[in-house]
Every structure is written in structure tokens, then in C-alpha cells.
Design a protein around this motif. Structure first.
Motif, short mmCIF file in Angstrom:
data_model
loop_
_atom_site.label_atom_id
_atom_site.label_comp_id
_atom_site.label_asym_id
_atom_site.label_seq_id
_atom_site.Cartn_x
_atom_site.Cartn_y
_atom_site.Cartn_z
N UNK A 141 39.75 38.75 43.86
CA UNK A 141 40.81 37.63 43.64
C UNK A 141 42.14 37.88 43.28
N UNK A 142 42.78 39.12 44.13
CA UNK A 142 44.24 39.62 43.88
C UNK A 142 44.98 38.99 44.82
N UNK A 166 37.95 42.15 50.53
CA UNK A 166 37.47 42.52 49.32
C UNK A 166 38.63 42.18 48.21
N UNK A 167 39.82 42.62 48.61
CA UNK A 167 40.95 42.65 47.52
C UNK A 167 41.35 41.29 47.27
N UNK A 168 41.28 40.25 48.31
CA UNK A 168 41.78 38.88 47.86
C UNK A 168 40.64 37.96 47.51
N UNK A 217 45.40 33.66 42.31
CA UNK A 217 45.13 35.06 42.26
C UNK A 217 45.82 35.82 41.18
N UNK A 218 45.08 37.05 40.83
CA UNK A 218 45.62 38.04 40.01
C UNK A 218 46.82 38.53 40.74
N UNK A 219 48.06 38.59 40.03
CA UNK A 219 49.13 39.17 40.68
C UNK A 219 49.87 40.36 39.79
N UNK A 220 48.90 41.22 39.10
CA UNK A 220 49.07 42.45 38.45
C UNK A 220 48.51 43.40 39.18
#
Length: 472
Positions: A356-357, A350-352, A304-307
Motif C-alpha cells: 500500500x505504498x 507488490x509495492x503499491x 497510500x503510504x508516502x513514507x
């Protein structure tokens, strides 16, 4: 204890009716000193829930005053505050209602031991849930990891009747000093949005009772269908009040059963939603890592993007993703402090998945914006949506925000309510978003509506490819 006072520590049980700790304190015959503490847990709350909690504390103080009592306000470490109050008042006991998130349990366990070492009697009581987490067990004696079996197990449980509010709360001869609620400035983090958010809050025990009654009288009969339509006032909206304990889940449960027995079949769906809330506390009690880490450990290495500072995440936070359903829901939350449940699933997916966050970024944003924020319910909801939590089919459940909008908001009434940019005459609610947001965002209703940061189809393909690569 002779006739020493009882300190009644209010936390997330800000009501007088169906309050086991209050009822026990009053029944003891001792004077009762109600207390609310602005401790580190209150201080750490996000802007919207902190403001909403302040409104609830104010309402509780007024209700207590009507019963011949008052609410003593103190700020500081809970253990020190309670020890100081014991010394000042000669209190022989401290009562409170139990909570189940890991941080609160850790605090309360240490606090209970310290007070008992001081020779003070300490009692904790039920009231925040219908079923104590350790009392609901599988046939093999374990805890439930899947919701449906838990629902089937508890559906027919005989729940005791809710308790009436006391006619009077016995007061001590002398009251300890109290802070002033206004000095706490609990609405300050909301800045210019405080008045707008407050106009969307339904605060206090009486208002919560009226809300439950109106729902059972007028909307529960069509709940199964209307609860999925974000433009329709089809839900109970009681999550706000349950969060602060302005109404008990037991009272909601009995109201739901009365409606069901009166022939309103959809009331059973409402009862299941109450148990879904219970499931969150059940999991948080038995698997406390759910509030801070992946419930399923095999997701720890997922890329996942962690930023949270990426343009895509910023667009999601601002309701500027170019996906109408996502943006309408995010703006609804920013203005009202709540979000329709269908919207919560869409924006989380949508976010996860499309972006891909990491779900923690979404969890933290919700913790700042939701007036019904709850550490257990929100953690479970985010992990269910992300796929790392208690969901039997996580990897291929990628909600399409376009087809979901076509299905649940066909005439775009919900979109028009919250998105101003594409309207010649925007609605008041859509415009209010621009009165709420920080000026530093530099947004206005005259801006063009953005193109999609990630399209529905592109995001789905990317998510499924990532899952396949990880072997899910």
C-alpha cells in the motif's frame, strides 16, 4: 546563413544512422558541430542512468571521430551553452531531435524562442518515436486513452524507410573548446558498483544493431511465450538502447515487419511492444500530469503510504521482502540496471498493493537504478501497475507473487540466479548483488532469507478492502 556552421545538439538520439536532424544538417552543405550538453536534466539523473548515459556519449564521440568529426562537450544551462557556442562559432542554426516529456518540452520551447529572438534558425526533428503524438488521433479527433484502439489504428501505418548514416560529417575550420568526459565523472554516483553495472551494459549504435539482428534471427519466433519467462533470454533487451537513441524505433519497426512477413508470427507481439512505448509518449504529451501525479484524479485521496523510510519499503528496495519473485527481480535491477518485464509488474504490484505504498516511491527508486529509465515509459508503467493510470481493470488486478513464480519460473532458475541466501553454492550473479550494495546496508550472502513482510494473501485482502472503501 552563408556557410555558417550548424550546431547539432544530441540528447537522447546518440546514433548516426536513421537520424533526421543529422541527415538534414549534412545535406545542407554547412559544417556541422555536434554538441552534447551536461545540463540540469543530465545532472538530475539517478546513479545508474547517468553512468549509462556517459558510456553512450563516449561511444557516440568515437563514432563521430570515425566520420571526420568530433563531439563537443559542454556543461551548464542549455540555453547559455548554446548561445555561447553560437557566439564562438558563428553558427547560424541549431538542430535537435524532439522529446516529449513535460520538463523537456518546457525547456525546449523556451530555448527555441530565445534562440530565434537572437536571430538563430532553430529546427527540431522527429526520431525518438514512430508516430508524433499529435498525428495519432481517434476518429473524433482526440487522443487515445486506451492502448488497444491505438494499436489497431497505427498497425497498418506506412512508415518511411530508415535513413543511412552519413559517409562523412563535414567539419568546421575551427573547433570550439570541449570539456573532457572523464571530468564529468558520470559514474561517480555508482561508487563501488560501477564496474559491475558496466559489465551488464550493451553500449552504442553498433552493439544495438547487433542486438536487434540477433533477436530477429534467433528469438523473435518464440517471443510471445518466452518474453514472460524471466530465466529465459527471450526478449530483445532493446529498451536500454532505445532509451539513449542508440537505435531508432523506426529501424526496430521495419525489422519486426520483415520478420512477420517471413512467417515469424510472434514478431507482431514485438511490434505491439514498440507501440506500447509509443503510447507512453502519447499520454505524456496529451496528459503531462502522468509523469508527476495520478493520471486518474480520483486516486489523489487514496491512502497510500508516502513514507519511503518504513521497514517494509526498505525491504522492498533491498530485495528482502521474503517474496522470491519480488526479491529476485529487485536484485537483478540493482546489479544489471535492468529488470525483466514480468518482474517489473510483480514488484510494482507488490509495492503499491501489498505494501500500500505510493507509486512515486517506486518510480523514484527505479529512476536511480534503471539504465533504461525513461520519464514517460516508467511513469505510465508504474501508474498502470498501481491502478491510477491507463488500465481498464486496476482495482482487482493484484498480482500474486507466489502463483506468478509457479507459473513463470517453475524450476526456480531465475530465483537461483539472483537470491544467494538459500543456496549452498550461490551463483556468481546472486553473489554479485552483495558486491554492488552499499556496505552500510550490512547484508551478506550468509544471512538467513527473510520471512515475508506481507504475505501474498494478506496483501491482496488489504488492497481489495482499501479499494472497496474508496468505492473503486
Amino acid at each position: 546563413m552563408s556557410n555558417s556552421p550548424i550546431l547539432l545538439w544530441f540528447r537522447r538520439d546518440l546514433r548516426l544512422g536513421d537520424h533526421e536532424a543529422l541527415s538534414a544538417a549534412v545535406a545542407s552543405g554547412h559544417p556541422v558541430i555536434p554538441v552534447f550538453i551536461h545540463d540540469e536534466m543530465v545532472a538530475s539523473l539517478g546513479a545508474a542512468p547517468k553512468m549509462r548515459l556517459g558510456l553512450s556519449v563516449e561511444s557516440l564521440g568515437q563514432e563521430l571521430a570515425a566520420k571526420g568529426s568530433r563531439l563537443v562537450l559542454r556543461r551548464g544551462d542549455a540555453q547559455k551553452v548554446l548561445r555561447d557556442l553560437v557566439a564562438e562559432t558563428g553558427a547560424g542554426a541549431v538542430y535537435w531531435s524532439r522529446l516529449y516529456d513535460p520538463a523537456t518540452r518546457q525547456r525546449d520551447t523556451a530555448l527555441k524562442a530565445a534562440l530565434r529572438d537572437d536571430g538563430v534558425a532553430v529546427e527540431s526533428f522527429a526520431g525518438h518515436v514512430l508516430f508524433e503524438p499529435w498525428r495519432v488521433q481517434t476518429k473524433t479527433g482526440g487522443f487515445y486513452r486506451v492502448f488497444t484502439p491505438m494499436w489497431k489504428a497505427v498497425r497498418g501505418t506506412d512508415i518511411t524507410s530508415d535513413l543511412p548514416a552519413p559517409a562523412k560529417v563535414p567539419a568546421p575550420d575551427t573547433w570550439p573548446a570541449s570539456d573532457r568526459l572523464t571530468d564529468w565523472r558520470m559514474a561517480a554516483p555508482m561508487r563501488r558498483g560501477a564496474d559491475i553495472l558496466a559489465s551488464h551494459c550493451t553500449v552504442g549504435e553498433r552493439a544495438a544493431s547487433d542486438r536487434l539482428g540477433a533477436f530477429m534471427a534467433h528469438r523473435v519466433a518464440d517471443y510471445a511465450q518466452n518474453r514472460d519467462l524471466p530465466a529465459v533470454d527471450g526478449t530483445s533487451r532493446l529498451s536500454e538502447n532505445l532509451t539513449y537513441g542508440e537505435i531508432s524505433p523506426r529501424r526496430c519497426w521495419h525489422a519486426g515487419w520483415r520478420a512477420l512477413q517471413a512467417g515469424k508470427a510472434d514478431a507482431e507481439v514485438f511490434l505491439k511492444e514498440l507501440v506500447w512505448r509509443e503510447f507512453a509518449y502519447h499520454l505524456a504529451f496529451h496528459t503531462p500530469q502522468i509523469t508527476s501525479g495520478n493520471w486518474k484524479e480520483d486516486w489523489d485521496a487514496f491512502p497510500w503510504n508516502a513514507d519511503e523510510g518504513t521497514p517494509e519499503v526498505r525491504a522492498w528496495q533491498q530485495g528482502r521482502t521474503g517474496m522470491h519473485f519480488v526479491d529476485a527481480a529487485m536484485r537483478e535491477m540493482y546489479v544489471t540496471g535492468t529488470m525483466h518485464n514480468r518482474g517489473r509488474m510483480i514488484v510494482a504490484s507488490y509495492l503499491t498493493k501489498h505494501l500500500m505504498t505510493h507509486w512515486k516511491i517506486g518510480l523514484d527508486w527505479f529512476a536511480d537504478c534503471l539504465i533504461d529509465w525513461d520519464p514517460c515509459s516508467n511513469a505510465m508503467g508504474w501508474q498502470w501497475s498501481a491502478g491510477s493510470g491507463p488500465d481498464a481493470t486496476p482495482y482487482f488486478r493484484v498480482f500474486n507473487p507466489v502463483t506468478q513464480l509457479d507459473k513463470f519460473d517453475k524450476d526456480r532458475a531465475y530465483v537461483r540466479r539472483w537470491i544467494a541466501e538459500e543456496q549452498k553454492a550461490p551463483t556468481k550473479t546472486a553473489l554479485s548483488y552483495f558486491d554492488m550494495i552499499p556496505k552500510s546496508w550490512g547484508l551478506s550472502a550468509g544471512d538467513p532469507y527473510p520471512a515475508a513482510v506481507v504475505s501474498a494473501e494478506e496483501g491482496r485482502k488489504r488492497a481489495l478492502a482499501a479499494y472497496a472503501e474508496r468505492g473503486f
